[in-house]
Write a protein that holds these residues in place. Structure first.
Motif, mmCIF file in Angstrom:
data_model
loop_
_atom_site.group_PDB
_atom_site.id
_atom_site.type_symbol
_atom_site.label_atom_id
_atom_site.label_comp_id
_atom_site.label_asym_id
_atom_site.label_seq_id
_atom_site.Cartn_x
_atom_site.Cartn_y
_atom_site.Cartn_z
ATOM 1 N N MET A 110 0.813 -1.180 0.059
ATOM 2 C CA MET A 110 0.013 0.175 0.074
ATOM 3 C C MET A 110 0.758 1.149 -0.032
ATOM 4 S SD MET A 110 -3.125 1.077 2.902
ATOM 5 C CE MET A 110 -2.260 1.328 4.013
ATOM 6 N N LYS A 111 0.856 2.023 -1.038
ATOM 7 C CA LYS A 111 1.835 3.078 -1.388
ATOM 8 C C LYS A 111 1.036 4.236 -1.760
ATOM 9 C CE LYS A 111 5.860 2.558 -2.606
ATOM 10 N NZ LYS A 111 7.274 2.220 -3.447
ATOM 11 N N PHE A 112 1.595 5.392 -1.061
ATOM 12 C CA PHE A 112 0.813 6.778 -1.639
ATOM 13 C C PHE A 112 1.644 7.509 -2.635
ATOM 14 C CE2 PHE A 112 -0.248 5.352 2.457
ATOM 15 C CZ PHE A 112 -2.007 5.220 2.159
ATOM 16 N N ASN A 130 0.950 9.565 -10.291
ATOM 17 C CA ASN A 130 -0.152 8.212 -10.449
ATOM 18 C C ASN A 130 -0.564 8.335 -12.008
ATOM 19 O OD1 ASN A 130 -1.878 6.230 -9.227
ATOM 20 N ND2 ASN A 130 -3.569 7.914 -9.956
ATOM 21 N N VAL A 131 -0.665 9.495 -12.417
ATOM 22 C CA VAL A 131 -1.182 9.726 -13.984
ATOM 23 C C VAL A 131 0.199 8.931 -14.655
ATOM 24 C CG1 VAL A 131 -1.492 11.168 -15.921
ATOM 25 C CG2 VAL A 131 -2.513 11.721 -13.799
ATOM 26 N N LYS A 132 1.372 9.220 -14.426
ATOM 27 C CA LYS A 132 2.535 8.550 -15.101
ATOM 28 C C LYS A 132 2.435 7.012 -14.960
ATOM 29 C CE LYS A 132 5.410 12.643 -14.581
ATOM 30 N NZ LYS A 132 6.775 13.280 -14.307
ATOM 31 N N VAL A 133 2.249 6.635 -13.698
ATOM 32 C CA VAL A 133 2.155 5.255 -13.394
ATOM 33 C C VAL A 133 1.075 4.600 -14.182
ATOM 34 C CG1 VAL A 133 1.622 3.290 -11.628
ATOM 35 C CG2 VAL A 133 3.175 5.176 -11.182
ATOM 36 N N LYS A 185 -0.361 5.474 -17.020
ATOM 37 C CA LYS A 185 0.062 5.541 -18.538
ATOM 38 C C LYS A 185 1.339 4.535 -18.647
ATOM 39 C CE LYS A 185 -0.892 10.465 -19.558
ATOM 40 N NZ LYS A 185 -0.201 11.691 -20.183
ATOM 41 N N PHE A 186 2.097 4.328 -17.769
ATOM 42 C CA PHE A 186 3.229 3.112 -18.088
ATOM 43 C C PHE A 186 2.386 1.765 -18.069
ATOM 44 C CE2 PHE A 186 6.101 0.268 -16.004
ATOM 45 C CZ PHE A 186 7.049 0.415 -17.000
ATOM 46 N N LEU A 187 1.424 1.636 -17.080
ATOM 47 C CA LEU A 187 0.948 0.233 -17.013
ATOM 48 C C LEU A 187 -0.252 -0.142 -18.025
ATOM 49 C CD1 LEU A 187 0.415 -0.021 -13.119
ATOM 50 C CD2 LEU A 187 2.117 -0.904 -14.223
ATOM 51 N N ASN A 188 -0.609 1.065 -18.398
ATOM 52 C CA ASN A 188 -1.771 0.889 -19.487
ATOM 53 C C ASN A 188 -1.379 1.974 -20.463
ATOM 54 O OD1 ASN A 188 -3.714 -0.582 -17.875
ATOM 55 N ND2 ASN A 188 -3.590 0.961 -16.756
ATOM 56 N N PRO A 189 -0.472 1.328 -21.489
ATOM 57 C CA PRO A 189 -0.153 2.384 -22.399
ATOM 58 C C PRO A 189 -1.102 2.704 -23.630
ATOM 59 C CG PRO A 189 0.925 0.335 -22.839
ATOM 60 C CD PRO A 189 0.326 0.272 -21.323
#
Length: 714
Positions: free
Chosen positions: A697-699, A705-708, A710-714
């Motif tokens: 659990m990370k904040f 969060n937007v960058k993450v 985009k990285f996970l869902n290109p």
């Protein structure tokens, strides 16, 4: 334990082990006296105040051998393991250790009561449970868990390791470091942990009978035990244990629940950005630690506020301002743990405040000790410190009866002086021959000099502790670091020699004051000095094995133990190592302007203490404690926030129902601390077994969060 010890005050002190005052034990006793199914009537309170021994006059006092029961040491062993885990965890996290005397006395009472109740129902009970046996348990448990502190696992001992020496950047060669090994640690503790007991034994009559020294922590613990064993006290103690068990269960389950969310770095509730991500970066957050909330409930409000003031001063103001000078005052691009960068300011400024506070209180206690001792030697008046009330008053008559009975039994079982002297000489000879084999830079003549001066320092510490409830063990240890380290020299392993000498000196003067406290407790509960001495020896022996094993469990379970960003950062280990480096190298290696700031805050610590002692009394209670302020300089504010939450809970409780808060507050706090401490054991075993939590659990900030995403869902 009731750890404290200037830097580790057993009572009114505070420390690298910030042991809180026993005021709340006295409050708890008051609550006990006031309650009987709610409130005691005034007549019972008056009777209890006037004469404690009148209540117990019809009960036979068991012989000293009868006070040392197998069941007492079985319970002491179990509680010793529990409390050693708790102290070790606190050692390796914040270094703030509350007094566990209350918990030891309370849990000892509960376990033996359960034991005897079971045997009584089955018709097998032969020996009733007495307050003397309760005192033996409390003494043994505190002696056992005390080794977890005085053994230096969070300070001088761990400071010898390669993990800490790499962070220091200076004097980290092989002759100034030592690889940690369970075998030599246990051997070292057996060599140095007993001699302090023998140094103070011949002085017990002078301290307790002739000079009538107060020993507030020992006195408070004795009153607690005496209260437990009255009919009303036993009833209240059961209610307290019920509350302790309730919050112990909650704390344990909360720790277990949190574990599931800590699958990576900066994961889980311990990294919850309570006040925002920018505040979190500067370590301002509430980490949901039941331990520190409980510690905050036990520690006085002024200590918790002092911690928060120090946190705001350092992480809120000083460090952000110094960081703006990166590239001017220190090189840019240095790692966060490099002492030539911002870390150097954090560590050495904290050391300056600690040394300033320690020096002031050392001079203060030694001066007061010398003045009072001179008065007593001159007047030969044993009532100089504690004059009795009007001799015709009921209080005086009761005190006279109590004193006569206690003195008679205290002097009945003598400990031969030849045993104390012979034990001291034999252990000193063994130490002089064996310690240089463990630490090659520490020579036999270094050890001999320490043991020549140690009895005098042990007496000063025990006497001063009796007057003020402050033990200056850490201060004497730091003096040994400077003296022996400089004598040995940097090129001959002076850093390692100084740290080893610190361990020898701290154990001697610390155990001397601890045993004196126990003698006072035994005097007030009619426990024999022999049973006190034997239980202290057995407890110390158990601690010499239990504490290293507990430390080794942590050491092997957590790979990043001792590193700055670790959950178990052992902050005072680096502090002690840098004190040793200063002793052999001087100040030339500090970053720019660091020494100037150190001088200012060193003087500031002395001035603040002077204001607390000599300022108007109505204002001095609001002046923060410099030692407490110094602790967050290196660690950060997070634990101070936790402790302030605990302090706020207790404050509100006291406003709502002060009687219940005084009676049950220490039990609730102890439950929170013990439950989290128990969870540390299975969590360590899970880590050793390679079992990892399933969730992280990370904040993150919105932009990150937007960058993450985009990285996970290109």
């Amino acid at each position: 334990m009731a750890a404290t010890r200037e830097d580790e005050a057993t009572g009114n002190g505070y420390s690298e082990g910030l042991r809180e005052p026993e005021e709340q034990v006295l409050n708890q006793r008051k609550g006990m006296v006031q309650q009987k199914n709610g409130l005691e009537d005034d007549e019972s309170e008056k009777k209890e105040v006037l004469s404690i021994e009148m209540i117990f006059k019809d009960k036979e006092v068991p012989t000293w051998r009868s006070q040392l029961t197998i069941r007492a040491f079985v319970v002491s062993f179990v509680l010793g393991i529990l409390f050693s885990v708790i102290v070790m965890k606190l050692n390796l996290t914040s270094g703030i250790i509350p007094s566990l005397n209350v918990s030891a006395g309370l849990l000892g009472f509960f376990f033996i009561k359960v034991w005897t109740a079971f045997l009584d129902r089955s018709g097998l009970l032969k020996v009733p449970f007495t307050r003397q046996e309760n005192t033996v348990i409390q003494t043994c448990v505190v002696a056992t868990s005390g080794i977890a502190f005085s053994g230096g696992f969070g300070s001088y001992l761990f400071a010898m390791s390669e993990t800490i020496s790499k962070q220091a950047t200076e004097a980290n060669d092989s002759q100034n470091t030592k690889s940690l090994s369970l075998g030599w640690i246990i051997g070292f503790l057996f060599i140095v942990s007993f001699i302090g007991l023998f140094s103070v034994v011949p002085l017990r009559k002078i301290m307790i009978i002739d000079y009538k020294l107060i020993y507030p922590s020992g006195t408070a613990t004795a009153h607690l035990i005496n209260s437990f064993h009255t009919p009303q006290g036993a009833k209240l103690a059961k209610k307290q244990v019920k509350e302790l068990g309730k919050f112990l269960s909650f704390s344990f389950l909360w720790g277990f629940f949190q574990w599931f969310f800590t699958a990576g770095d900066d994961c889980g509730f311990i990294s919850f950005p309570s006040f925002g991500l920018k505040a979190y970066k500067n370590k301002f957050y509430f980490d949901f630690s039941a331990t520190y909330v409980g510690v905050g409930m036990i520690c006085p409000h002024i200590i918790n506020i002092s911690l928060l003031v120090g946190a705001i001063l350092s992480w809120g103001l000083m460090w952000p301002l110094i960081e703006t000078q990166e590239g001017h005052w220190y090189k840019s691009g240095l790692s966060s743990s490099n002492l030539h960068g911002i870390q150097g300011y954090r560590v050495f400024i904290a050391i300056a405040v600690i040394l300033g506070d320690g020096l002031y209180n050392f001079i203060k206690v030694i001066t007061k000790t010398s003045v009072e001792l001179a008065k007593q030697l001159q007047n030969k008046d044993p009532a100089t410190i504690l004059p009795l009330a009007d001799k015709g008053s009921p209080e005086a008559k009761a005190a006279s009866f109590d004193d006569q009975r206690r003195t008679q039994l205290f002097l009945k079982d003598q400990i031969p002086s030849w045993l104390a002297l012979g034990g001291y000489v034999i252990i000193a000879a063994i130490a002089a021959g064996t310690l240089p084999q463990i630490f090659s830079p520490l020579k036999w003549y270094h050890v001999l000099v320490i043991y020549i001066f140690a009895p005098v320092l042990a007496f000063c510490n025990a006497y001063g502790c009796g007057l003020t409830d402050w033990s200056l063990a850490s201060t004497y240890g730091k003096l040994a670091i400077f003296a022996i380290g400089a004598w040995a020299g940097k090129d001959q392993g002076g850093v390692l020699a100084g740290l080893a000498a610190c361990g020898v000196m701290m154990n001697i003067v610390s155990t001397a004051s601890d045993l004196s406290q126990d003698f006072k407790t035994g005097y007030l509960t009619l426990a024999s000095p022999r049973s006190m001495f034997v239980s202290q020896v057995i407890g110390t022996a158990m601690g010499c094995v239990i504490s290293p094993c507990v430390f080794w469990l942590f050491y092997k379970a957590f790979d990043d133990i001792g590193t700055p960003d670790s959950e178990y950062s052992a902050p005072y280990a680096l502090v002690y190592r840098n004190i040793a480096i200063l002793g052999v190298e001087g100040f030339y290696s500090l970053p720019k302007n660091c020494l100037t700031i150190c001088y200012i805050l060193f003087a500031g610590a002395i001035i603040i203490n002077a204001l607390r002692d000599f300022g108007p009394k109505r204002w001095t209670k609001y002046i923060p404690l410099p030692m407490a302020m110094a602790i967050p300089f290196y660690l950060g504010p997070y634990f101070a926030i936790d402790m302030c939450v605990g302090s706020l809970i207790l404050f509100i409780w006291e406003k709502m129902d002060k009687v219940k808060a005084d009676a049950f507050g220490p039990a609730v706090a102890s439950g929170l601390i013990c439950g989290d401490g128990i969870w540390a054991l299975p969590s360590s075993i899970l880590a050793l077994a390679g079992v990892k939590p399933p969730i992280c659990m990370k904040f993150l900030s919105r932009a990150t969060n937007v960058k993450v995403d985009k990285f996970l869902n290109p």
